[in-house]
Motif scaffolding. Structure first.
Motif, PDB file in Angstrom:
ATOM      1  N   MET A   1       0.844  -1.180   0.000  1.00  0.00           N
ATOM      2  CA  MET A   1       0.000   0.000   0.000  1.00  0.00           C
ATOM      3  C   MET A   1       0.895   1.252   0.000  1.00  0.00           C
ATOM      4  SD  MET A   1      -2.947   0.922   2.759  1.00  0.00           S
ATOM      5  CE  MET A   1      -3.411  -0.767   3.031  1.00  0.00           C
ATOM      6  N   THR A   2       0.683   2.148  -0.992  1.00  0.00           N
ATOM      7  CA  THR A   2       1.471   3.387  -0.982  1.00  0.00           C
ATOM      8  C   THR A   2       0.835   4.382  -0.014  1.00  0.00           C
ATOM      9  OG1 THR A   2       0.218   4.171  -2.840  1.00  0.00           O
ATOM     10  CG2 THR A   2       2.367   3.214  -3.334  1.00  0.00           C
ATOM     11  N   THR A   3       1.668   5.187   0.588  1.00  0.00           N
ATOM     12  CA  THR A   3       1.162   6.173   1.550  1.00  0.00           C
ATOM     13  C   THR A   3       0.939   7.501   0.848  1.00  0.00           C
ATOM     14  OG1 THR A   3       2.429   5.073   3.255  1.00  0.00           O
ATOM     15  CG2 THR A   3       1.625   7.275   3.770  1.00  0.00           C
ATOM     16  N   ILE A   4      -0.265   8.035   1.029  1.00  0.00           N
ATOM     17  CA  ILE A   4      -0.576   9.352   0.455  1.00  0.00           C
ATOM     18  C   ILE A   4      -0.321  10.380   1.555  1.00  0.00           C
ATOM     19  CG2 ILE A   4      -2.409  10.754  -0.563  1.00  0.00           C
ATOM     20  CD1 ILE A   4      -3.745   7.945  -1.205  1.00  0.00           C
ATOM     21  N   PRO A   5       0.415  11.440   1.257  1.00  0.00           N
ATOM     22  CA  PRO A   5       0.719  12.403   2.331  1.00  0.00           C
ATOM     23  C   PRO A   5      -0.537  12.944   3.012  1.00  0.00           C
ATOM     24  CG  PRO A   5       2.106  12.830   0.425  1.00  0.00           C
ATOM     25  CD  PRO A   5       1.134  11.760   0.010  1.00  0.00           C
ATOM     26  N   LEU A  30      -5.288  13.225  -1.816  1.00  0.00           N
ATOM     27  CA  LEU A  30      -6.434  12.510  -2.384  1.00  0.00           C
ATOM     28  C   LEU A  30      -7.678  13.022  -1.682  1.00  0.00           C
ATOM     29  CD1 LEU A  30      -7.791  10.130  -3.971  1.00  0.00           C
ATOM     30  CD2 LEU A  30      -7.283   8.693  -1.985  1.00  0.00           C
ATOM     31  N   VAL A  31      -8.655  13.510  -2.469  1.00  0.00           N
ATOM     32  CA  VAL A  31      -9.915  13.991  -1.899  1.00  0.00           C
ATOM     33  C   VAL A  31     -10.979  12.928  -2.154  1.00  0.00           C
ATOM     34  CG1 VAL A  31     -11.532  15.915  -1.779  1.00  0.00           C
ATOM     35  CG2 VAL A  31      -9.230  16.316  -2.642  1.00  0.00           C
ATOM     36  N   LEU A  32     -11.641  12.509  -1.089  1.00  0.00           N
ATOM     37  CA  LEU A  32     -12.690  11.486  -1.218  1.00  0.00           C
ATOM     38  C   LEU A  32     -14.039  12.122  -0.908  1.00  0.00           C
ATOM     39  CD1 LEU A  32     -10.912   8.644   0.802  1.00  0.00           C
ATOM     40  CD2 LEU A  32     -11.095   8.819  -1.701  1.00  0.00           C
ATOM     41  N   ASP A  33     -15.028  11.884  -1.761  1.00  0.00           N
ATOM     42  CA  ASP A  33     -16.367  12.379  -1.456  1.00  0.00           C
ATOM     43  C   ASP A  33     -17.383  11.312  -1.811  1.00  0.00           C
ATOM     44  OD1 ASP A  33     -17.606  15.440  -0.890  1.00  0.00           O
ATOM     45  OD2 ASP A  33     -19.021  13.959  -1.685  1.00  0.00           O
ATOM     46  N   ARG A  34     -18.423  11.246  -1.002  1.00  0.00           N
ATOM     47  CA  ARG A  34     -19.418  10.189  -1.233  1.00  0.00           C
ATOM     48  C   ARG A  34     -20.207  10.429  -2.523  1.00  0.00           C
ATOM     49  NH1 ARG A  34     -22.772  12.230   3.419  1.00  0.00           N
ATOM     50  NH2 ARG A  34     -22.104  10.414   4.627  1.00  0.00           N
ATOM     51  N   TRP A  35     -20.219  11.675  -3.016  1.00  0.00           N
ATOM     52  CA  TRP A  35     -20.930  11.964  -4.269  1.00  0.00           C
ATOM     53  C   TRP A  35     -19.927  12.299  -5.371  1.00  0.00           C
ATOM     54  CZ3 TRP A  35     -25.370  10.071  -3.302  1.00  0.00           C
ATOM     55  CH2 TRP A  35     -25.996  10.273  -2.071  1.00  0.00           C
ATOM     56  N   ALA A  36     -20.332  11.974  -6.624  1.00  0.00           N
ATOM     57  CA  ALA A  36     -19.435  12.229  -7.755  1.00  0.00           C
ATOM     58  C   ALA A  36     -19.508  13.681  -8.209  1.00  0.00           C
ATOM     59  CB  ALA A  36     -19.791  11.300  -8.912  1.00  0.00           C
ATOM     60  N   ALA A 123      -3.065  16.595  -7.048  1.00  0.00           N
ATOM     61  CA  ALA A 123      -4.293  16.418  -6.261  1.00  0.00           C
ATOM     62  C   ALA A 123      -5.266  15.554  -7.056  1.00  0.00           C
ATOM     63  CB  ALA A 123      -4.927  17.775  -5.967  1.00  0.00           C
ATOM     64  N   GLU A 124      -5.744  14.507  -6.405  1.00  0.00           N
ATOM     65  CA  GLU A 124      -6.718  13.633  -7.073  1.00  0.00           C
ATOM     66  C   GLU A 124      -8.035  13.701  -6.315  1.00  0.00           C
ATOM     67  OE1 GLU A 124      -7.623   8.955  -7.952  1.00  0.00           O
ATOM     68  OE2 GLU A 124      -5.643   9.483  -7.192  1.00  0.00           O
ATOM     69  N   MET A 125      -9.118  13.773  -7.072  1.00  0.00           N
ATOM     70  CA  MET A 125     -10.442  13.794  -6.430  1.00  0.00           C
ATOM     71  C   MET A 125     -11.175  12.531  -6.843  1.00  0.00           C
ATOM     72  SD  MET A 125     -13.567  15.595  -5.720  1.00  0.00           S
ATOM     73  CE  MET A 125     -14.961  14.495  -5.751  1.00  0.00           C
ATOM     74  N   ASN A 160      -0.487  10.009   5.756  1.00  0.00           N
ATOM     75  CA  ASN A 160       0.263  10.615   6.861  1.00  0.00           C
ATOM     76  C   ASN A 160      -0.615  11.590   7.645  1.00  0.00           C
ATOM     77  OD1 ASN A 160       2.828  10.696   4.489  1.00  0.00           O
ATOM     78  ND2 ASN A 160       2.916   9.429   6.324  1.00  0.00           N
ATOM     79  N   TYR A 161      -1.466  12.290   6.898  1.00  0.00           N
ATOM     80  CA  TYR A 161      -2.373  13.266   7.523  1.00  0.00           C
ATOM     81  C   TYR A 161      -3.760  13.098   6.919  1.00  0.00           C
ATOM     82  CZ  TYR A 161       1.666  15.676   9.449  1.00  0.00           C
ATOM     83  OH  TYR A 161       2.812  15.978  10.147  1.00  0.00           O
ATOM     84  N   VAL A 162      -4.783  13.322   7.738  1.00  0.00           N
ATOM     85  CA  VAL A 162      -6.161  13.300   7.238  1.00  0.00           C
ATOM     86  C   VAL A 162      -6.833  14.612   7.626  1.00  0.00           C
ATOM     87  CG1 VAL A 162      -8.446  12.235   7.512  1.00  0.00           C
ATOM     88  CG2 VAL A 162      -6.416  10.785   7.288  1.00  0.00           C
ATOM     89  N   LEU A 163      -7.493  15.236   6.646  1.00  0.00           N
ATOM     90  CA  LEU A 163      -8.268  16.446   6.923  1.00  0.00           C
ATOM     91  C   LEU A 163      -9.754  16.084   6.820  1.00  0.00           C
ATOM     92  CD1 LEU A 163      -6.305  19.175   4.888  1.00  0.00           C
ATOM     93  CD2 LEU A 163      -5.759  18.136   7.101  1.00  0.00           C
ATOM     94  N   GLY A 164     -10.453  16.226   7.914  1.00  0.00           N
ATOM     95  CA  GLY A 164     -11.891  15.940   7.929  1.00  0.00           C
ATOM     96  C   GLY A 164     -12.655  17.181   7.501  1.00  0.00           C
ATOM     97  N   CYS A 165     -13.033  17.202   6.229  1.00  0.00           N
ATOM     98  CA  CYS A 165     -13.794  18.343   5.678  1.00  0.00           C
ATOM     99  C   CYS A 165     -15.165  17.811   5.278  1.00  0.00           C
ATOM    100  CB  CYS A 165     -13.086  18.929   4.467  1.00  0.00           C
ATOM    101  SG  CYS A 165     -11.380  19.416   4.780  1.00  0.00           S
ATOM    102  N   ASP A 166     -15.702  16.907   6.102  1.00  0.00           N
ATOM    103  CA  ASP A 166     -16.884  16.152   5.691  1.00  0.00           C
ATOM    104  C   ASP A 166     -18.173  16.680   6.307  1.00  0.00           C
ATOM    105  OD1 ASP A 166     -15.693  15.268   8.047  1.00  0.00           O
ATOM    106  OD2 ASP A 166     -16.305  13.189   7.795  1.00  0.00           O
TER     107      ASP A 166
END
Ligand code: FAD
Length: 518
Positions: A1-5, A30-36, A123-125, A160-166
């Motif tokens: 598993m590669t680590t995303i900063p 990497l930005v993850l969102d439940r909606w496309a 940056a990947e979304m 390494n870091y997670v930003l909770g912008c949810d």
């Protein structure tokens, strides 16, 4: 598993802003969102000039100007729509170069933010990605679990870091054991968006109707778009106002005799306006930003702005820690600086809510006496008339003296400096020294070694006057435009400039088209 900063949970305005700012420093995220796609329903409609500066920093000032509309300020009206007080804002005269009140439609802004992020390859979304768990092993490894809503598969990425912008119902907040402190405000409001090409011929600013029987807000948000918000009475629901005919009594004071056929109901819905503040904004390398950390009633149009301020405050510090030589301890300053500022702004919103809704007939009487004098209350005057928000509290990166005029913690103004360019464009995304006294060779060498930019303010210029008002001849400006420290001893100031050299530092200024794509 590669680590995303950095993994960012949530691609709302806060998450995309944080991703873009990090990407400007070359930090992979990497930005993850439940909606496309972006949330299509209207919400925020106002942002101030400080937030416009952040949008400009993302490189989309012109595009945002094209989808927004400067407003003339704020009027407080009584229940008969008589003007109690007017806080006028002149779009042409601002310290930051942008109108102090800007009206827009949130989905348009979010679409712009997402399109802009695509300019940054690092940056990947990823949409359709519902985050379900965040596990921190305490050794710098954070596992983010998400389900792919398109095929049901479960994935785990390491960060390494997670930003909770949810947002308001943040999963990240639950995962770090933080909870929302209720600031005791809970009101049900009807939010109405209408489109029309007819001219409503109203004063072109925000109208706040102070009426405990039915407080209301009206504003024009675009050439053909209008927003109303009405306090709901007990027992009323959206269903009671689902048609233009049912809404007519509420909006009559503004639409006059414009025929229903010329009005298009875009949306009518109910929101419960709340005031809440998360008790902790961080655990280890996991941070909360935006609505995940705070909720503000929208009476002064600052909820989304607070999220963008969070992103602006944290992104450069994180980039500095990951790539630029800043010690991890600087990350403590995020909550130290942002929480009191947010609490103050929530207090302002609650004050406005009080002015609009409290006290029944007695309240109306007091309002008639008190509201016209609100311009004289310093904190309120700054916010309502000048749009300035308070200085950040003291931290390792805001070095304050005990003086009322001090600049530390405030935002540096953004005047035109040379070639028609504004200061922000000249300073870029690094630390800067703004000074009226040209640095000596050894001072210049020290600043350059630490990656700081030097701007010598011309005598008599707006910046020179600003420094003089702050009893200073030089100021250290952080990458987020906050004054870290100001004073008259340039050598002493040079000594405290942190070394900040993220790898993208040597690149052309990323304000504007991404150099890697042109
Ligand atoms: C009626 C109304 C009027 C307003 N007016 C204003 C105004 O004039 N000015 C202003 O500044 N603010 C205003 N606001 C507030 C503003 O809309 C919010 O503060 C802003 O949207 C917050 O942005 P955010 O990115 O923090 O959160 P959100 O916009 O809520 O975004 C959160 C994102 O996270 C995603 N997400 C959530 N959970 C998960 C999960 N488990 N996994 C993956 N993704 C997840 C969501 O899909 C969403 O895309 C208003 C709000 C309302 C309701």
């Amino acid at each position: 598993m590669t680590t995303i900063p950095v993994v960012i949970v949530g691609a709302g305005p806060t998450g995309i802003t944080a991703a873009t700012l990090l990407a400007q420093y070359g930090v992979e995220c990497l930005v993850l969102d439940r909606w496309a796609t972006v949330y299509a329903q209207p919400r925020a409609v106002h942002l101030d000039d400080e937030i416009f500066c952040i949008i400009a920093r993302l490189g989309i000032a012109d595009q945002f100007a094209a989808i927004s509309r400067p407003a003339r300020g704020l009027r407080l009206l009584d229940s008969t729509n008589r003007v109690l007080a007017e806080f006028h804002r002149d779009p042409a005269h601002t310290v930051h170069g942008f109108a102090q009140a800007n009206m827009f439609d949130q989905p348009d802004l979010e679409a712009l933010l997402r399109a802009n992020l695509k300019r940054y390859p690092c940056a990947e979304m990823r949409g359709d990605a519902e985050v379900t768990d965040i596990a921190d092993d305490g050794q710098g490894r954070i596992l983010v679990t998400f389900g792919d809503r398109s095929d049901g598969a479960t994935h785990v990425v390491e960060a390494n870091y997670v930003l909770g912008c949810d947002g308001a119902n943040s999963v990240v907040r639950s995962c770090i054991g933080s909870s929302m402190r209720d600031l005791k405000f809970d009101q049900r409001w009807l939010v109405v968006d209408i489109a029309t090409t007819a001219d409503l011929e109203q004063w072109d600013g925000v109208h706040q109707v102070c009426d405990p029987n039915r407080a209301a807000t009206y504003m024009r948000i675009g050439d053909t778009r209008y927003r109303w918000e009405f306090q709901l009475l007990p027992g009323e629901t959206t269903d009671d106002f689902g048609t233009l005919a049912a809404l007519r009594p509420l909006i009559a004071a503004w639409v006059g005799d414009i025929p229903p056929a010329d009005l298009k109901l875009v949306r009518v819905t109910e929101y419960t306006f709340r005031a809440k503040l998360a008790d902790r904004w961080r655990r280890g390398n996991i941070f909360l930003l935006g609505d995940a950390a705070h909720l503000t009633p929208p009476f002064i149009g600052q909820g989304m702005g607070a999220g963008l301020r969070d992103a602006m405050n944290l992104a450069w510090k994180l980039a500095g820690v990951l790539k630029g030589g800043l010690p991890p301890v600087v990350l403590d300053t995020y909550e130290q600086e942002r929480k009191p500022h947010t609490r103050f702004m929530i207090g302002m919103a609650l004050g406005m809510g009080w002015a609009m809704t409290a006290g029944g007939d007695v309240g109306n009487h007091i309002r008639r006496l008190v509201v016209p004098g609100l311009r004289l209350v310093p904190g309120l005057r700054d916010k309502l008339v000048e749009s300035r928000t308070p200085a950040l509290h003291r931290s390792a990166l805001v070095m304050k003296a005990h003086a009322p005029w001090q600049l530390a913690g405030t935002l540096c103004p953004n005047p035109v400096v040379a070639d028609g360019k504004r200061l922000d464009t000249a300073l870029g995304i690094r630390f800067s020294m703004v000074t009226t006294a040209p640095p000596l060779a050894f001072q210049r060498a020290l600043l350059e070694e630490r990656g700081a930019f030097i701007h010598v303010a011309e005598r008599g210029s707006e910046l020179a006057r600003w420094l003089r008002r702050g009893h200073a001849t030089a100021a250290i400006i952080r990458p987020d435009r906050t004054v870290m420290c100001a004073g008259r001893n340039l050598s002493a100031l040079c000594e405290v400039v942190p070394r900040f050299v993220p790898s993208e530092y040597a690149q052309p200024n990323p304000i504007g088209p991404d150099p890697r794509r042109t």
